[in-house]
Design a protein around this motif. Structure first.
Motif, short mmCIF file in Angstrom:
data_model
loop_
_atom_site.label_atom_id
_atom_site.label_comp_id
_atom_site.label_asym_id
_atom_site.label_seq_id
_atom_site.Cartn_x
_atom_site.Cartn_y
_atom_site.Cartn_z
N ARG A 166 21.16 44.75 38.19
CA ARG A 166 21.20 43.44 37.99
C ARG A 166 22.48 42.92 37.48
NH1 ARG A 166 16.25 45.17 37.68
NH2 ARG A 166 14.56 44.42 39.31
N ARG A 167 22.23 42.06 36.32
CA ARG A 167 23.40 41.44 35.76
C ARG A 167 24.48 42.49 35.27
NH1 ARG A 167 27.23 38.32 35.88
NH2 ARG A 167 28.08 37.39 33.87
N LEU A 168 24.20 43.65 34.97
CA LEU A 168 25.01 44.75 34.26
C LEU A 168 25.93 45.34 35.64
CD1 LEU A 168 23.25 46.82 31.81
CD2 LEU A 168 25.18 45.41 31.42
N ALA A 169 24.98 45.14 36.66
CA ALA A 169 25.91 45.65 38.07
C ALA A 169 26.85 44.55 38.62
CB ALA A 169 24.78 45.77 39.06
N GLU A 170 26.29 43.26 38.18
CA GLU A 170 27.40 42.24 38.52
C GLU A 170 28.71 42.34 37.48
OE1 GLU A 170 25.20 38.39 38.15
OE2 GLU A 170 23.93 39.05 39.81
N ILE A 171 28.51 42.44 36.30
CA ILE A 171 29.58 42.64 35.33
C ILE A 171 30.57 43.90 35.79
CG2 ILE A 171 30.32 43.40 33.02
CD1 ILE A 171 27.65 41.62 32.18
N ALA A 172 29.88 45.04 36.20
CA ALA A 172 30.60 46.03 36.58
C ALA A 172 31.44 45.90 37.88
CB ALA A 172 29.64 47.34 36.92
N GLU A 173 30.95 45.36 38.76
CA GLU A 173 31.63 44.80 39.97
C GLU A 173 32.79 44.06 39.67
OE1 GLU A 173 30.35 43.44 44.50
OE2 GLU A 173 29.39 42.14 42.89
N GLU A 174 32.69 43.12 38.64
CA GLU A 174 33.68 42.16 38.41
C GLU A 174 34.78 42.77 37.71
OE1 GLU A 174 34.46 37.42 36.83
OE2 GLU A 174 32.34 38.48 37.50
N TYR A 175 34.42 43.52 36.51
CA TYR A 175 35.39 43.93 35.55
C TYR A 175 35.88 45.26 35.58
CZ TYR A 175 34.45 39.14 33.72
OH TYR A 175 34.32 37.80 33.70
N LEU A 176 34.78 46.27 36.08
CA LEU A 176 35.27 47.66 35.69
C LEU A 176 36.07 48.24 36.95
CD1 LEU A 176 31.86 48.90 34.35
CD2 LEU A 176 33.76 48.08 33.17
N HIS A 177 37.04 49.36 36.62
CA HIS A 177 37.70 49.74 37.67
C HIS A 177 37.98 51.30 37.09
CE1 HIS A 177 38.75 46.07 39.43
NE2 HIS A 177 38.96 45.50 38.18
N LYS A 178 38.45 52.36 38.01
CA LYS A 178 38.91 53.35 37.64
C LYS A 178 39.54 53.75 36.50
CE LYS A 178 40.81 57.60 39.70
NZ LYS A 178 41.97 58.07 40.82
N GLY A 179 39.27 54.34 35.80
CA GLY A 179 40.28 54.55 34.40
C GLY A 179 39.65 53.87 33.20
N ASN A 180 38.88 52.97 33.31
CA ASN A 180 38.36 51.99 32.16
C ASN A 180 37.50 52.96 31.31
OD1 ASN A 180 37.93 49.09 34.18
ND2 ASN A 180 39.67 49.41 32.74
N GLN A 181 37.47 52.78 29.91
CA GLN A 181 36.66 53.38 29.17
C GLN A 181 35.32 52.46 28.84
OE1 GLN A 181 37.98 54.00 25.09
NE2 GLN A 181 37.32 56.29 25.34
N ILE A 182 34.09 52.96 28.68
CA ILE A 182 33.13 52.12 28.37
C ILE A 182 32.07 52.87 27.54
CG2 ILE A 182 33.32 50.72 30.71
CD1 ILE A 182 31.04 52.63 31.77
#
Length: 144
Positions: free
Chosen positions: A60-76
């Motif tokens: 849901r919302r966490l998936a939407e945030i991941a789609e918009e802001y996360l990219h290869k190499g990001n630290q989470i």
């Protein structure tokens, strides 16, 4: 008394961009590949690194945030629970996979750099000043 605890906490780097699916009811699911690396000294005194790869699923919302802001190499930072799924492959054999079902996520490392290199800039150190001087206890006022 609790029946059990199923809690996972991970800090790592994404191995690839999130893979996002949207279902008929507009619910999103993001699959992440997260690497955690530990450094240790072996018996010979040499430093070694060991990397573990984790499958992480966000909904849901966490998936939407991941789609918009996360990219290869990001630290989470991920908090979640372990889930094991079972399915049958094309030959009818039972297959299993264990994933981390993310419940909370924090993006670390600040905003991605403008050159889109996939490597987030280093966090700046945050210093909190201790301005609370009113709580000091006078020496002659000690309770013992």
């Amino acid at each position: 008394m609790a029946n059990g605890i199923n809690k996972v906490i991970l800090i790592g780097n994404l191995g690839r961009d999130p893979e996002v699916q949207t279902f008929d009811n507009d619910v999103k699911k993001a699959n992440l590949s997260l690497a955690t690396t530990e450094t240790f000294t072996n018996r010979e005194g040499n430093k070694e690194q060991r990397t573990e790869w984790h499958r992480v699923v966000l909904w849901r919302r966490l998936a939407e945030i991941a789609e918009e802001y996360l990219h290869k190499g990001n630290q989470i930072y991920i908090e979640g629970r372990l889930r094991t799924r079972k399915w049958e492959d094309k030959d009818g054999n039972a297959r299993y996979t264990t994933e981390v079902e993310g419940q909370n996520m924090t993006m670390l490392g600040g905003r991605p750099s403008e050159n889109n290199s996939g490597t987030p800039p280093v966090d700046k150190e945050v210093v909190q000043e201790d301005n609370d001087t009113d709580t000091e206890t006078p020496e002659d006022d000690l309770p013992f």
